[in-house]
Motif scaffolding. Sequence first.
Motif, PDB file in Angstrom:
ATOM      1  N   ALA A 326       0.818  -1.218   0.000  1.00 25.40           N
ATOM      2  CA  ALA A 326       0.000   0.000   0.000  1.00 25.40           C
ATOM      3  C   ALA A 326       0.851   1.267   0.000  1.00 25.40           C
ATOM      4  N   LEU A 327       1.932   1.287   0.783  1.00 22.66           N
ATOM      5  CA  LEU A 327       2.758   2.495   0.847  1.00 22.66           C
ATOM      6  C   LEU A 327       3.603   2.675  -0.414  1.00 22.66           C
ATOM      7  N   THR A 328       3.973   1.558  -1.051  1.00 21.82           N
ATOM      8  CA  THR A 328       4.671   1.670  -2.332  1.00 21.82           C
ATOM      9  C   THR A 328       3.728   2.233  -3.394  1.00 21.82           C
ATOM     10  N   LEU A 329       2.475   1.808  -3.354  1.00 19.75           N
ATOM     11  CA  LEU A 329       1.475   2.357  -4.272  1.00 19.75           C
ATOM     12  C   LEU A 329       1.274   3.846  -3.994  1.00 19.75           C
ATOM     13  N   TRP A 330       1.236   4.231  -2.724  1.00 20.45           N
ATOM     14  CA  TRP A 330       1.100   5.645  -2.376  1.00 20.45           C
ATOM     15  C   TRP A 330       2.284   6.450  -2.927  1.00 20.45           C
ATOM     16  N   ALA A 331       3.476   5.878  -2.812  1.00 19.08           N
ATOM     17  CA  ALA A 331       4.662   6.559  -3.339  1.00 19.08           C
ATOM     18  C   ALA A 331       4.578   6.739  -4.844  1.00 19.08           C
ATOM     19  N   GLU A 332       4.109   5.726  -5.537  1.00 19.68           N
ATOM     20  CA  GLU A 332       4.086   5.779  -7.002  1.00 19.68           C
ATOM     21  C   GLU A 332       2.981   6.673  -7.544  1.00 19.68           C
ATOM     22  N   ARG A 333       1.795   6.660  -6.918  1.00 20.48           N
ATOM     23  CA  ARG A 333       0.641   7.338  -7.507  1.00 20.48           C
ATOM     24  C   ARG A 333       0.255   8.651  -6.822  1.00 20.48           C
ATOM     25  N   PRO A 364      -1.460   4.430 -19.936  1.00 17.51           N
ATOM     26  CA  PRO A 364      -2.376   3.562 -19.176  1.00 17.51           C
ATOM     27  C   PRO A 364      -3.468   4.374 -18.477  1.00 17.51           C
ATOM     28  N   ILE A 365      -4.644   3.801 -18.355  1.00 14.80           N
ATOM     29  CA  ILE A 365      -5.755   4.435 -17.640  1.00 14.80           C
ATOM     30  C   ILE A 365      -5.607   4.118 -16.155  1.00 14.80           C
ATOM     31  N   ILE A 366      -5.617   5.159 -15.306  1.00 16.65           N
ATOM     32  CA  ILE A 366      -5.482   5.004 -13.853  1.00 16.65           C
ATOM     33  C   ILE A 366      -6.848   5.233 -13.213  1.00 16.65           C
ATOM     34  N   ASN A 367      -7.281   4.289 -12.353  1.00 18.03           N
ATOM     35  CA  ASN A 367      -8.587   4.446 -11.709  1.00 18.03           C
ATOM     36  C   ASN A 367      -8.477   5.257 -10.417  1.00 18.03           C
ATOM     37  N   GLN A 368      -9.600   5.397  -9.700  1.00 23.79           N
ATOM     38  CA  GLN A 368      -9.628   6.253  -8.512  1.00 23.79           C
ATOM     39  C   GLN A 368      -8.789   5.704  -7.364  1.00 23.79           C
ATOM     40  N   HIS A 369      -8.385   4.440  -7.453  1.00 23.47           N
ATOM     41  CA  HIS A 369      -7.562   3.841  -6.400  1.00 23.47           C
ATOM     42  C   HIS A 369      -6.063   3.948  -6.714  1.00 23.47           C
ATOM     43  N   GLY A 370      -5.733   4.592  -7.841  1.00 22.63           N
ATOM     44  CA  GLY A 370      -4.339   4.711  -8.232  1.00 22.63           C
ATOM     45  C   GLY A 370      -3.806   3.490  -8.944  1.00 22.63           C
ATOM     46  N   ASN A 470      -7.990  13.115  -0.759  1.00 23.83           N
ATOM     47  CA  ASN A 470      -8.276  11.701  -0.988  1.00 23.83           C
ATOM     48  C   ASN A 470      -7.700  11.224  -2.328  1.00 23.83           C
ATOM     49  N   GLY A 471      -6.479  11.675  -2.623  1.00 27.18           N
ATOM     50  CA  GLY A 471      -5.781  11.201  -3.812  1.00 27.18           C
ATOM     51  C   GLY A 471      -6.047  12.003  -5.067  1.00 27.18           C
ATOM     52  N   ASP A 472      -6.836  13.070  -4.977  1.00 27.57           N
ATOM     53  CA  ASP A 472      -7.136  13.881  -6.159  1.00 27.57           C
ATOM     54  C   ASP A 472      -5.909  14.630  -6.662  1.00 27.57           C
ATOM     55  N   THR A 473      -4.966  14.889  -5.757  1.00 21.01           N
ATOM     56  CA  THR A 473      -3.742  15.584  -6.150  1.00 21.01           C
ATOM     57  C   THR A 473      -2.557  15.003  -5.396  1.00 21.01           C
ATOM     58  N   LYS A 474      -1.416  14.991  -6.038  1.00 21.85           N
ATOM     59  CA  LYS A 474      -0.224  14.455  -5.384  1.00 21.85           C
ATOM     60  C   LYS A 474       0.209  15.374  -4.238  1.00 21.85           C
ATOM     61  N   TRP A 536      -7.538  -2.197   0.059  1.00 21.25           N
ATOM     62  CA  TRP A 536      -7.320  -0.838  -0.437  1.00 21.25           C
ATOM     63  C   TRP A 536      -8.468  -0.377  -1.330  1.00 21.25           C
ATOM     64  N   THR A 537      -8.909  -1.267  -2.205  1.00 24.13           N
ATOM     65  CA  THR A 537      -9.950  -0.880  -3.172  1.00 24.13           C
ATOM     66  C   THR A 537     -11.350  -0.877  -2.554  1.00 24.13           C
ATOM     67  N   LEU A 538     -11.491  -1.338  -1.324  1.00 23.70           N
ATOM     68  CA  LEU A 538     -12.807  -1.362  -0.681  1.00 23.70           C
ATOM     69  C   LEU A 538     -13.199   0.011  -0.145  1.00 23.70           C
ATOM     70  N   TYR A 539     -12.196   0.858   0.083  1.00 22.13           N
ATOM     71  CA  TYR A 539     -12.449   2.164   0.687  1.00 22.13           C
ATOM     72  C   TYR A 539     -12.295   3.266  -0.355  1.00 22.13           C
ATOM     73  N   GLU A 540     -13.394   3.933  -0.662  1.00 25.06           N
ATOM     74  CA  GLU A 540     -13.318   5.081  -1.549  1.00 25.06           C
ATOM     75  C   GLU A 540     -12.494   6.190  -0.889  1.00 25.06           C
ATOM     76  N   ASN A 541     -12.723   6.379   0.403  1.00 29.52           N
ATOM     77  CA  ASN A 541     -11.949   7.359   1.170  1.00 29.52           C
ATOM     78  C   ASN A 541     -10.815   6.619   1.874  1.00 29.52           C
ATOM     79  N   LYS A 542      -9.590   6.887   1.452  1.00 27.02           N
ATOM     80  CA  LYS A 542      -8.438   6.147   1.973  1.00 27.02           C
ATOM     81  C   LYS A 542      -8.134   6.460   3.443  1.00 27.02           C
ATOM     82  N   THR A 543      -8.791   7.492   3.973  1.00 29.33           N
ATOM     83  CA  THR A 543      -8.647   7.775   5.408  1.00 29.33           C
ATOM     84  C   THR A 543      -9.027   6.556   6.231  1.00 29.33           C
TER      85      THR A 543
END
Length: 578
Positions: A326-333, A364-370, A470-474, A536-543
């Motif tokens: 999860a944290l590697t995904l956060w770093a990348e996206r 590539p198309i990126i979804n709301q979960h990154g 919530n991931g809308d901006t880096k 990770w993908t179960l929560y729309e709000n990553k909080t």
Amino acid sequence: MATNSKHPSGLKILFFTEMWERFGFYLMLGIFMLYMLHGKNEMFPGMGFSFEHASDIYGTYIALVYLTPFFGGLIADRLLGYRKSIIIGGLLMAAGYIGLAFYNDVIFFISLGLIILGNGFFKPNISSLVGKLYDNDTYRNKRDAGFNIFYMGINLGGFLCNFVAAYMRINYGWGWAFAAAGIGMIIGIIWFIFGQYYSKDIVKVDKIAPQENDGNDVFITVLKVFGLGILAAFIGWNLFPLIMGDPLLGSRSTDAFLFFSIVIIVYYLKLYKQEYSIAFREAKMHMSDEMADLSAKKSAESIKALLAVFLVVVVFWAVFHQNGSALTLWAERFTDRSISEQWVPVAETFSLNQTVSTEIGESPIINQHGLIELDANGKPLTADGPDEYYYNLPKEKWPENGKSKLISAEMFQSVNPFFIILFTPLLVMFFNYLKNRKKAISTPQKIVYGLIISTLSCVVMIVAVWASGNGDTKVSAWWLVSAYAVITIGEIFLSPMSLSLVSKLSPPRLTAIMMGGLFLSGAIGNKLSGILSGMWTLYENKTWFFALNMVLLMVSVIMSTLLLKWLNKVVKEKEENS
């Protein structure tokens, strides 16, 4: 009691052996998730797995890596000894890392199996050897500090490896990066073999424990536990899909692993009863039944205390090992990885940077979960647009020349070991300062404080999610760096102290087996890490994702606090009787 201000000479040998082993282990782990997620049609093709499938494999892998030390510890204690087990384990791991260099689905899983088996032989036994070096009056009072130093070796390898991983992956592809991990492991084994001639202490303390005359031959024990474990895993694999239509915990592999773990947990509970019987039999030879009973209970109490510690550290590893998922995904996206102009020459010198462009092309198309959207064949779905990095970077931050220099995502894996190297000497000095002022913190207290501090790292990530919309901006990389800094301090309080506690409390004939028990708790935690990452993908709000991790750690804090007084009592009695 004679003491020595220095540490045993063997520590230097084990320090660098472990450093090279962790170099290979964390190099592979740092790119493992990215390798599985990258598509099959890229310049350097990955496995093209979905995030859920990759998370399941990742969780199962790191779980099994820490499950096999149970068997490796048992075999070393009773049959092979520590040194032979370490060499066998290192060679198996080297073969596994080099196997991953070949792009083939079958070889991929065989290689993972070799690493899992190799770690089982290596991991518990090198830690046990460290503890054995301090099992004498000369060095006993330096044990905690010795494990802190040893732990720095672990993280020195973990720090350096990601520079090599980034360089090899960016310039030559995944295969060369994995091969570098294998070469590092081979260097470690060579150092260990020749190091024994420098330090005779390592040879001296490597003693095989005599087997008890109670029918527990090592081969029979391994076969019994492994056989029952396989049977339990088979039941776990099939039971819930048959009854409920779906696995209980999201995947069959998770159900099977936890059922297998139950068998080993039962073995450790049986070991507690067995230790009482053996200790009573030995004590009865030179004291009354009443006194022998009291002595045996105290001896068995140390195993009971260790089992309690194993339980509370499970949650820590479940949260900590999301640094590879999860944290590697956060770093990348979700992290702004752009490199400041003054640092670009340094990054380019070591080829640690990536160059991405705002030029419109197939992306590539990126979804709301990154996550990259994949088709049924595991290939990325694409659309016309700039590089995928820019999908959530505000246009005002896009480079004027159309190109950005980025630090690679796996480089964030080096933040944790860097802070270990930075903070460990400071904390050792702090612990010594308290000790000199007669205000020493006990080993169990350090573990509790480690859990409390780790909880705060989740708070940092919750705020980071808020800052990102919530991931809308880096967001700034400092959020992730800060989270790593906090959990690293917690790790220094907890992880090396857990190793030290096992070496303090374990009966001499069971040291590696009990070390295997500590790694079993890590295995269960690691598998739970995969389960948590898969959510990770179960929560729309990553909080809520990071809040769940925080709550789990808080539960562990409460449990360990309730046990603290009793644990301190057991440790004190053990130290007084040593």
